[in-house]
Design an enzyme around this catalytic site. Structure first.
Site, PDB file in Angstrom:
ATOM      1  N   GLU A   1     -37.410  15.630 -29.433  1.00  0.00           N
ATOM      2  CA  GLU A   1     -37.786  16.168 -27.616  1.00  0.00           C
ATOM      3  C   GLU A   1     -37.956  17.685 -28.214  1.00  0.00           C
ATOM      4  O   GLU A   1     -36.109  18.444 -27.648  1.00  0.00           O
ATOM      5  CB  GLU A   1     -37.056  15.363 -26.964  1.00  0.00           C
ATOM      6  CG  GLU A   1     -37.542  15.525 -25.485  1.00  0.00           C
ATOM      7  CD  GLU A   1     -37.381  14.842 -24.673  1.00  0.00           C
ATOM      8  OE1 GLU A   1     -37.723  15.557 -23.506  1.00  0.00           O
ATOM      9  OE2 GLU A   1     -36.460  14.056 -24.234  1.00  0.00           O
TER      10      GLU A   1
ATOM     11  N   ASP B   1     -32.293  15.957 -28.512  1.00  0.00           N
ATOM     12  CA  ASP B   1     -33.177  16.690 -27.512  1.00  0.00           C
ATOM     13  C   ASP B   1     -32.584  17.903 -28.319  1.00  0.00           C
ATOM     14  O   ASP B   1     -31.768  17.977 -28.686  1.00  0.00           O
ATOM     15  CB  ASP B   1     -32.784  17.185 -25.873  1.00  0.00           C
ATOM     16  CG  ASP B   1     -32.791  15.251 -26.011  1.00  0.00           C
ATOM     17  OD1 ASP B   1     -33.874  15.578 -25.318  1.00  0.00           O
ATOM     18  OD2 ASP B   1     -32.059  14.411 -25.619  1.00  0.00           O
TER      19      ASP B   1
ATOM     20  N   LYS C   1     -37.535  20.201 -25.356  1.00  0.00           N
ATOM     21  CA  LYS C   1     -36.977  20.089 -24.279  1.00  0.00           C
ATOM     22  C   LYS C   1     -37.043  21.630 -23.181  1.00  0.00           C
ATOM     23  O   LYS C   1     -37.753  23.093 -23.553  1.00  0.00           O
ATOM     24  CB  LYS C   1     -35.512  20.486 -23.164  1.00  0.00           C
ATOM     25  CG  LYS C   1     -35.120  19.427 -23.629  1.00  0.00           C
ATOM     26  CD  LYS C   1     -35.646  17.540 -23.490  1.00  0.00           C
ATOM     27  CE  LYS C   1     -34.895  17.834 -22.076  1.00  0.00           C
ATOM     28  NZ  LYS C   1     -35.401  16.172 -21.537  1.00  0.00           N
TER      29      LYS C   1
ATOM     30  N   HIS D   1     -29.044  17.748 -24.222  1.00  0.00           N
ATOM     31  CA  HIS D   1     -29.834  17.117 -23.683  1.00  0.00           C
ATOM     32  C   HIS D   1     -30.377  18.298 -22.180  1.00  0.00           C
ATOM     33  O   HIS D   1     -31.391  18.803 -22.515  1.00  0.00           O
ATOM     34  CB  HIS D   1     -29.706  15.901 -23.146  1.00  0.00           C
ATOM     35  CG  HIS D   1     -31.056  15.839 -22.024  1.00  0.00           C
ATOM     36  ND1 HIS D   1     -30.850  15.964 -20.709  1.00  0.00           N
ATOM     37  CD2 HIS D   1     -32.046  15.033 -22.092  1.00  0.00           C
ATOM     38  CE1 HIS D   1     -31.833  15.082 -20.356  1.00  0.00           C
ATOM     39  NE2 HIS D   1     -32.724  14.710 -20.804  1.00  0.00           N
TER      40      HIS D   1
ATOM     41  N   ASP E   1     -30.114   3.440 -24.857  1.00  0.00           N
ATOM     42  CA  ASP E   1     -28.898   3.825 -25.291  1.00  0.00           C
ATOM     43  C   ASP E   1     -28.426   2.463 -26.060  1.00  0.00           C
ATOM     44  O   ASP E   1     -27.259   2.899 -26.161  1.00  0.00           O
ATOM     45  CB  ASP E   1     -28.439   3.707 -24.224  1.00  0.00           C
ATOM     46  CG  ASP E   1     -29.169   5.046 -22.909  1.00  0.00           C
ATOM     47  OD1 ASP E   1     -29.286   6.045 -23.887  1.00  0.00           O
ATOM     48  OD2 ASP E   1     -29.095   5.079 -21.820  1.00  0.00           O
TER      49      ASP E   1
ATOM     50  N   HIS F   1     -31.837   6.155 -27.959  1.00  0.00           N
ATOM     51  CA  HIS F   1     -31.637   7.781 -27.596  1.00  0.00           C
ATOM     52  C   HIS F   1     -30.272   8.300 -27.382  1.00  0.00           C
ATOM     53  O   HIS F   1     -28.980   8.014 -26.822  1.00  0.00           O
ATOM     54  CB  HIS F   1     -32.117   6.650 -26.233  1.00  0.00           C
ATOM     55  CG  HIS F   1     -31.952   7.425 -24.615  1.00  0.00           C
ATOM     56  ND1 HIS F   1     -31.200   8.582 -23.653  1.00  0.00           N
ATOM     57  CD2 HIS F   1     -32.979   8.526 -24.377  1.00  0.00           C
ATOM     58  CE1 HIS F   1     -31.846   8.294 -22.645  1.00  0.00           C
ATOM     59  NE2 HIS F   1     -32.643   9.459 -23.654  1.00  0.00           N
ATOM     60  N   ARG F   2     -30.659   9.727 -28.004  1.00  0.00           N
ATOM     61  CA  ARG F   2     -29.555  10.210 -27.973  1.00  0.00           C
ATOM     62  C   ARG F   2     -28.576  10.089 -28.995  1.00  0.00           C
ATOM     63  O   ARG F   2     -27.620  10.279 -28.969  1.00  0.00           O
ATOM     64  CB  ARG F   2     -28.898  10.952 -26.620  1.00  0.00           C
ATOM     65  CG  ARG F   2     -29.878  11.295 -25.824  1.00  0.00           C
ATOM     66  CD  ARG F   2     -29.739  11.334 -24.622  1.00  0.00           C
ATOM     67  NE  ARG F   2     -30.571  11.577 -23.070  1.00  0.00           N
ATOM     68  CZ  ARG F   2     -30.269  11.842 -21.521  1.00  0.00           C
ATOM     69  NH1 ARG F   2     -28.934  12.001 -21.421  1.00  0.00           N
ATOM     70  NH2 ARG F   2     -31.635  12.220 -20.873  1.00  0.00           N
TER      71      ARG F   2
ATOM     72  N   GLU G   1     -33.334   9.537 -31.323  1.00  0.00           N
ATOM     73  CA  GLU G   1     -34.192  10.316 -30.238  1.00  0.00           C
ATOM     74  C   GLU G   1     -33.295  11.420 -30.092  1.00  0.00           C
ATOM     75  O   GLU G   1     -32.144  10.600 -30.045  1.00  0.00           O
ATOM     76  CB  GLU G   1     -34.452   9.314 -28.831  1.00  0.00           C
ATOM     77  CG  GLU G   1     -35.856  10.908 -28.219  1.00  0.00           C
ATOM     78  CD  GLU G   1     -34.560  11.542 -27.205  1.00  0.00           C
ATOM     79  OE1 GLU G   1     -34.950  12.427 -26.355  1.00  0.00           O
ATOM     80  OE2 GLU G   1     -33.071  10.506 -27.379  1.00  0.00           O
TER      81      GLU G   1
END
Length: 246
Positions: free
Chosen positions: A113, A39, A115, A52, A235, A10-11, A37
């Protein structure tokens, strides 16, 4: 025997390095995560950057809306010091840097992703460079915004798409929305698995994959694995990989 889910960082590996930076992406690759992942947002001059929030405040030494800054301004911001002095000087990455990273680091995929609500023209700024780099087979584009997912379908029909969901009216409504958007995966917030225990089974029956987010605790991993999720967004990819190996 329940199947082993893909581990999605995640990120990036955001528990050991500042989220959505090249350091975090590198740490995710080193951990052995299957995918990262991240953003994307647009700058004032229409450049794609990896962050993000729609403002710089939380994860940089800057302040204000990313959409109000030119790329040159965004690139002056320190995106690492807030996390640890060791990461001082980490920058908000550009899409070009992510393309370079993927080219240098085979074996890891990307869950990208978008946003917010983007037009087809805006979406092209993301898909064109990825297509030119020949990376579509390693990427899924996703959004919470159905109109953005539809824009992805319009400009890049061969790119796999996902729909992110935070809350749903019903599983039936969700399945028809997924069919309408032509997504390959529906990615729910963790609590939805508890609220709708049949969600994963029904998504699978409809030919969809499901990648749950953002689960960082072993008891949550165990529950998601028992339900048969295809991937877990976390995470702590290094810890999840150790948990799965054990």
């Amino acid at each position: 025997m329940s199947h082993t889910p893909t581990v999605i960082a995640h990120r990036g590996n955001s528990s050991v390095a500042p989220q959505n930076t090249l350091a975090a992406f590198e740490a995710a690759w080193r951990s052995g995560a299957g995918s990262i992942e991240l953003d994307v947002q647009l700058t004032a001059d229409g450049e794609v950057v990896i962050i993000h929030d729609d403002t710089a405040d939380a994860t940089t030494d800057g302040t204000g809306a990313i959409s109000a800054m030119d790329l040159s301004t965004v690139r002056t911001l320190d995106a690492g010091s807030w996390f640890s002095p060791a990461y001082a000087g980490q920058r908000i990455p550009t899409l070009a840097e992510v393309v370079d990273f993927l080219n240098r680091r085979p074996g890891i995929d990307l869950l990208l992703e978008i946003k917010g609500s983007w037009t087809a023209e805006q979406v092209r700024r993301v898909t064109d460079p990825l297509q030119a780099a020949g990376l579509f087979d390693r990427i899924i584009g996703q959004s919470f915004w159905p109109e953005t997912v539809a824009a992805l379908a319009e400009v890049a029909p061969t790119l796999r798409r996902g729909l992110l969901v935070f809350g749903i009216e019903s599983v039936d409504a969700l399945l028809s929305q997924c069919a309408e958007l032509g997504v390959v995966t529906c990615n729910p917030a963790g609590p939805l698995l508890v609220e709708h225990p049949d969600l994963v089974t029904r998504l699978h029956a409809a030919g969809l994959r499901t990648m749950v987010w953002t689960l960082d605790e072993p008891e949550h991993w165990a529950a998601a694995i028992a339900l048969g999720v295809d991937a877990i967004i976390t995470d702590r990819p290094d810890r999840l990989l150790g948990y799965l190996a054990a």
